[in-house]
Scaffold this motif. Structure first.
Motif, mmCIF file in Angstrom:
data_model
loop_
_atom_site.group_PDB
_atom_site.id
_atom_site.type_symbol
_atom_site.label_atom_id
_atom_site.label_comp_id
_atom_site.label_asym_id
_atom_site.label_seq_id
_atom_site.Cartn_x
_atom_site.Cartn_y
_atom_site.Cartn_z
ATOM 1 N N ALA A 149 -38.223 -32.338 -10.180
ATOM 2 C CA ALA A 149 -37.912 -32.454 -8.567
ATOM 3 C C ALA A 149 -38.496 -33.552 -8.078
ATOM 4 N N ASP A 150 -39.764 -33.776 -8.563
ATOM 5 C CA ASP A 150 -40.446 -35.049 -8.067
ATOM 6 C C ASP A 150 -39.392 -36.245 -8.327
ATOM 7 N N ALA A 151 -39.195 -36.286 -9.759
ATOM 8 C CA ALA A 151 -38.373 -37.585 -10.162
ATOM 9 C C ALA A 151 -36.839 -37.719 -9.442
ATOM 10 N N GLY A 152 -36.345 -36.579 -9.405
ATOM 11 C CA GLY A 152 -35.041 -36.435 -8.812
ATOM 12 C C GLY A 152 -34.990 -36.255 -7.407
ATOM 13 N N ASN A 153 -36.097 -36.263 -6.489
ATOM 14 C CA ASN A 153 -36.227 -36.194 -5.121
ATOM 15 C C ASN A 153 -35.140 -35.049 -4.620
ATOM 16 N N PHE A 154 -35.692 -33.756 -5.191
ATOM 17 C CA PHE A 154 -35.291 -32.707 -4.707
ATOM 18 C C PHE A 154 -36.165 -31.453 -4.501
ATOM 19 N N ILE A 155 -36.006 -30.381 -4.054
ATOM 20 C CA ILE A 155 -36.890 -29.311 -3.779
ATOM 21 C C ILE A 155 -36.544 -28.226 -4.851
ATOM 22 N N TYR A 156 -37.916 -27.768 -5.433
ATOM 23 C CA TYR A 156 -37.699 -26.790 -6.252
ATOM 24 C C TYR A 156 -38.717 -25.738 -5.745
ATOM 25 N N PHE A 157 -37.980 -24.211 -5.612
ATOM 26 C CA PHE A 157 -38.635 -23.190 -5.340
ATOM 27 C C PHE A 157 -38.959 -22.256 -6.462
ATOM 28 N N PRO A 158 -40.173 -21.947 -6.826
ATOM 29 C CA PRO A 158 -40.412 -20.922 -7.992
ATOM 30 C C PRO A 158 -40.504 -19.795 -7.059
ATOM 31 N N VAL A 159 -39.926 -18.595 -7.636
ATOM 32 C CA VAL A 159 -40.200 -17.037 -6.909
ATOM 33 C C VAL A 159 -40.263 -16.068 -8.211
ATOM 34 N N LYS A 160 -41.021 -15.153 -7.981
ATOM 35 C CA LYS A 160 -41.200 -14.224 -8.980
ATOM 36 C C LYS A 160 -39.993 -13.303 -9.095
ATOM 37 N N ASP A 161 -39.212 -13.016 -8.282
ATOM 38 C CA ASP A 161 -38.384 -12.029 -8.432
ATOM 39 C C ASP A 161 -36.920 -12.062 -7.577
ATOM 40 N N PHE A 162 -36.018 -11.697 -8.261
ATOM 41 C CA PHE A 162 -34.624 -11.972 -7.350
ATOM 42 C C PHE A 162 -34.618 -11.305 -6.130
ATOM 43 N N PHE A 163 -35.361 -10.339 -5.913
ATOM 44 C CA PHE A 163 -35.478 -9.738 -4.439
ATOM 45 C C PHE A 163 -35.816 -10.694 -3.472
ATOM 46 N N LEU A 164 -36.501 -11.726 -3.807
ATOM 47 C CA LEU A 164 -37.000 -12.894 -2.769
ATOM 48 C C LEU A 164 -36.099 -13.862 -2.653
ATOM 49 N N LEU A 165 -34.699 -13.891 -3.265
ATOM 50 C CA LEU A 165 -33.835 -14.872 -3.065
ATOM 51 C C LEU A 165 -33.299 -15.076 -1.651
ATOM 52 N N GLU A 166 -33.140 -13.875 -1.004
ATOM 53 C CA GLU A 166 -32.631 -13.931 0.606
ATOM 54 C C GLU A 166 -33.450 -14.595 1.286
ATOM 55 N N LEU A 167 -34.618 -14.498 1.020
ATOM 56 C CA LEU A 167 -35.825 -15.160 1.906
ATOM 57 C C LEU A 167 -35.808 -16.669 1.711
ATOM 58 N N VAL A 168 -35.465 -17.045 0.402
ATOM 59 C CA VAL A 168 -35.456 -18.422 -0.174
ATOM 60 C C VAL A 168 -34.259 -19.065 0.799
ATOM 61 N N PHE A 169 -33.174 -18.339 0.599
ATOM 62 C CA PHE A 169 -32.061 -18.907 1.314
ATOM 63 C C PHE A 169 -32.037 -18.934 2.727
ATOM 64 N N VAL A 189 -41.434 -21.542 0.940
ATOM 65 C CA VAL A 189 -40.884 -20.260 1.283
ATOM 66 C C VAL A 189 -41.916 -19.901 2.331
ATOM 67 N N GLY A 190 -43.079 -20.439 2.289
ATOM 68 C CA GLY A 190 -44.251 -19.626 3.261
ATOM 69 C C GLY A 190 -43.989 -19.982 4.501
ATOM 70 N N ASN A 191 -43.424 -21.120 5.012
ATOM 71 C CA ASN A 191 -43.475 -21.573 6.347
ATOM 72 C C ASN A 191 -42.485 -20.962 7.258
ATOM 73 N N TYR A 192 -41.207 -20.064 6.758
ATOM 74 C CA TYR A 192 -40.250 -19.567 7.366
ATOM 75 C C TYR A 192 -40.780 -19.004 8.487
ATOM 76 N N ASN A 193 -39.660 -18.888 9.703
ATOM 77 C CA ASN A 193 -40.354 -18.184 10.974
ATOM 78 C C ASN A 193 -39.011 -17.858 11.463
ATOM 79 N N ALA A 194 -37.996 -17.781 10.964
ATOM 80 C CA ALA A 194 -36.352 -17.784 11.575
ATOM 81 C C ALA A 194 -35.948 -16.668 11.166
ATOM 82 N N SER A 195 -34.647 -16.369 11.763
ATOM 83 C CA SER A 195 -33.873 -15.004 11.297
ATOM 84 C C SER A 195 -32.507 -15.619 10.972
ATOM 85 N N TRP A 196 -31.873 -14.934 10.162
ATOM 86 C CA TRP A 196 -30.274 -15.233 9.948
ATOM 87 C C TRP A 196 -29.487 -15.400 11.398
ATOM 88 N N ALA A 197 -29.837 -14.555 12.731
ATOM 89 C CA ALA A 197 -29.397 -14.604 13.929
ATOM 90 C C ALA A 197 -29.702 -16.102 14.383
#
Length: 214
Positions: A149-169, A189-197
């Motif tokens: 990610a550092d070399a390719g200039n993109f964001i990498y999200f490590p998450v423990k479980d697929f149940f967290l995917l919706e939060l990441v998205f 992932v930790g700085n989100y304060n939004a909703s889908w609405a």
């Protein structure tokens, strides 16, 4: 954005499908934005080429549970889907790619650093294009992915479980909708304060059409 996904458990792919449907529902503006769906195991396959039709994207996403077995040709597949943007994407639009994997690369011809170099050259060197890679579970080597990610200039999200995917998205969608000139360093992932609405409201107000792939 394009989503590339590999999973071996029905519960995992079900979580990925549910989260992806939510992302399309709130990000996509039918008839304007264009989405693409792809999968990878030993090779990358486009399941739904870029389309403005939201219903077609849901049909493709809901069929993904049929394509989850096999190896993880991660590096080559990322570059392959980026090349799909170049062949089928609208170059006047921002391009957004979301990749989900639950395993390390097991068969690419490209090395980690060569993949990162190609990502930068073909995709992220353009400031309006954004790549997000989500590594799910303990089988993903996050140290290697962060290096790429550092070399390719993109964001990498490590998450423990697929149940967290919706939060990441949701986090990704919020950043996309509030600003197309993302501040990559502040995204987590930790700085989100939004909703889908809120995501949907911002997207409906935005005048910029996007091409995206999962």
């Amino acid at each position: 954005m394009a989503l590339v996904t590999r999973s071996t458990e029905n519960t995992q792919i079900s979580c990925a499908i549910k989260a992806s449907n939510e992302l399309v529902k709130n990000l996509h503006r039918d008839g304007l934005d264009r989405g693409c769906i792809a999968t990878f195991n030993s090779r990358m396959i486009v399941r739904q080429n870029f389309t403005r039709d939201e219903a077609s994207l849901y049909r493709s996403l809901n069929g993904l549970r049929n394509y989850v077995s096999g190896s993880t040709r991660l590096y080559d597949s990322i570059v392959d889907i980026i090349k799909t943007f170049h062949s089928s994407g609208d170059r006047t639009r921002p391009w957004i790619l979301v990749v989900v994997t639950d395993g390390d690369d097991t068969g690419s011809t490209l090395s980690l650093l060569k993949c990162a170099s190609e990502i930068s050259r073909l995709f992220t060197k353009d400031s309006s294009n954004f790549l997000f890679v989500v590594g799910v579970g303990d089988d993903v080597n996050s140290t290697k992915m962060e290096q790429m990610a550092d070399a390719g200039n993109f964001i990498y999200f490590p998450v423990k479980d697929f149940f967290l995917l919706e939060l990441v998205f949701l986090t990704i969608a919020h950043k996309i909708t509030t600003s197309l000139s993302l501040s990559l360093g502040s995204l987590s992932v930790g700085n989100y304060n939004a909703s889908w609405a809120e995501v949907q409201r911002h997207r409906n107000l935005c005048q910029v059409a996007i091409d995206y792939a999962f």
